[in-house]
Design a protein around this motif. Sequence first.
Motif, mmCIF file in Angstrom:
data_model
loop_
_atom_site.group_PDB
_atom_site.id
_atom_site.type_symbol
_atom_site.label_atom_id
_atom_site.label_comp_id
_atom_site.label_asym_id
_atom_site.label_seq_id
_atom_site.Cartn_x
_atom_site.Cartn_y
_atom_site.Cartn_z
ATOM 1 N N LYS A 75 19.273 25.566 -46.937
ATOM 2 C CA LYS A 75 20.320 26.204 -47.751
ATOM 3 C C LYS A 75 19.976 26.217 -49.232
ATOM 4 C CE LYS A 75 23.937 24.955 -44.509
ATOM 5 N NZ LYS A 75 25.054 24.042 -44.244
ATOM 6 N N ASN A 76 19.111 25.296 -49.658
ATOM 7 C CA ASN A 76 18.705 25.246 -51.063
ATOM 8 C C ASN A 76 17.375 25.944 -51.309
ATOM 9 O OD1 ASN A 76 20.820 23.708 -52.498
ATOM 10 N ND2 ASN A 76 20.376 22.231 -50.888
ATOM 11 N N SER A 77 16.928 26.718 -50.339
ATOM 12 C CA SER A 77 15.674 27.461 -50.466
ATOM 13 C C SER A 77 15.961 28.910 -50.853
ATOM 14 C CB SER A 77 14.906 27.432 -49.143
ATOM 15 O OG SER A 77 14.520 26.112 -48.844
ATOM 16 N N ASP A 78 14.945 29.547 -51.402
ATOM 17 C CA ASP A 78 15.032 30.971 -51.737
ATOM 18 C C ASP A 78 14.464 31.832 -50.622
ATOM 19 O OD1 ASP A 78 16.041 30.702 -54.519
ATOM 20 O OD2 ASP A 78 14.129 29.648 -54.780
ATOM 21 N N ILE A 79 13.515 31.272 -49.878
ATOM 22 C CA ILE A 79 12.852 31.972 -48.770
ATOM 23 C C ILE A 79 12.574 30.948 -47.681
ATOM 24 C CG2 ILE A 79 10.757 33.219 -48.023
ATOM 25 C CD1 ILE A 79 10.416 34.116 -50.941
ATOM 26 N N VAL A 80 12.686 31.378 -46.433
ATOM 27 C CA VAL A 80 12.259 30.560 -45.303
ATOM 28 C C VAL A 80 11.120 31.299 -44.610
ATOM 29 C CG1 VAL A 80 12.900 29.668 -43.022
ATOM 30 C CG2 VAL A 80 14.475 29.413 -44.946
ATOM 31 N N ILE A 81 10.032 30.600 -44.362
ATOM 32 C CA ILE A 81 8.947 31.137 -43.549
ATOM 33 C C ILE A 81 8.981 30.372 -42.236
ATOM 34 C CG2 ILE A 81 6.459 31.472 -43.293
ATOM 35 C CD1 ILE A 81 6.270 31.508 -46.366
ATOM 36 N N VAL A 82 9.054 31.105 -41.127
ATOM 37 C CA VAL A 82 9.118 30.461 -39.819
ATOM 38 C C VAL A 82 7.914 30.865 -38.982
ATOM 39 C CG1 VAL A 82 10.573 32.262 -38.780
ATOM 40 C CG2 VAL A 82 10.567 29.954 -37.804
ATOM 41 N N ASN A 83 7.289 29.890 -38.359
ATOM 42 C CA ASN A 83 6.179 30.151 -37.453
ATOM 43 C C ASN A 83 6.768 30.554 -36.101
ATOM 44 O OD1 ASN A 83 3.919 30.012 -35.741
ATOM 45 N ND2 ASN A 83 3.010 28.367 -36.936
ATOM 46 N N THR A 84 6.370 31.704 -35.586
ATOM 47 C CA THR A 84 6.909 32.187 -34.318
ATOM 48 C C THR A 84 6.302 31.488 -33.108
ATOM 49 O OG1 THR A 84 5.298 33.992 -34.239
ATOM 50 C CG2 THR A 84 7.453 34.476 -35.233
ATOM 51 N N ASN A 85 5.208 30.764 -33.298
ATOM 52 C CA ASN A 85 4.567 30.056 -32.193
ATOM 53 C C ASN A 85 5.493 28.942 -31.693
ATOM 54 O OD1 ASN A 85 2.707 29.130 -30.348
ATOM 55 N ND2 ASN A 85 1.428 28.094 -31.858
#
Length: 147
Positions: A75-85
Motif C-alpha cells: 500500500k505504500n508502494s508506487d508500483i508493484v512488480i509481480v513474477n507470474t511464475n
Amino acid sequence: MGRNGLTIYLAGKMGGLSDSEMKKWRNLLKSELEKYSDMANYKTNVVSPCDYFNFNEQRYQSEQEIMKFDLSLVKNSDIVIVNTNGLSSSIGSIIEVYEAWKNDIPVIAYDENGDYKTIHSWLKCCITRADSCVIDICEYIKDFYMR
C-alpha cells in the motif's frame, strides 16, 4: 511518486521455494532498476519481502503479522512488480496484486516464462501490463515513472 522518489514492491511466490529461488529474480530486477534509477537521476527504493521475513528464521509470531506487514509495504508502494511464475498457486501474491489494484497502484507482471496466459482473468484485470524481459520493465518504468 514524485521527486521524493519511487517505491517499487517485488511480489511473487515464496512458499515452497528455496531462498535462492525466491531471491534470484528479485535481486536481478533490483539491480537493473537501480541502474535505470541512476541513469534517470531518480531516487528509487526497491522493496523485497525476502528482506524481512523468511522461512528459515521464524522472527514472527503469526501469519497475520506477516500478511499485515507485507500488505502495508504494498500500500505504500508506487508500483508493484509481480513474477507470474507460480502466481496462481501463491495466495499471498494474489492478495498483494489485488490490494495494489484496489489502491490504484500499477502492477507490472514479470512474465519470463509465459505464465501470464494461464492466470485467472480476474487477476489479469488487476495487472496493468505484462513484459517478459527485465530490461523492458526497467525501460518502461524509467520512461513513464522516473520523471
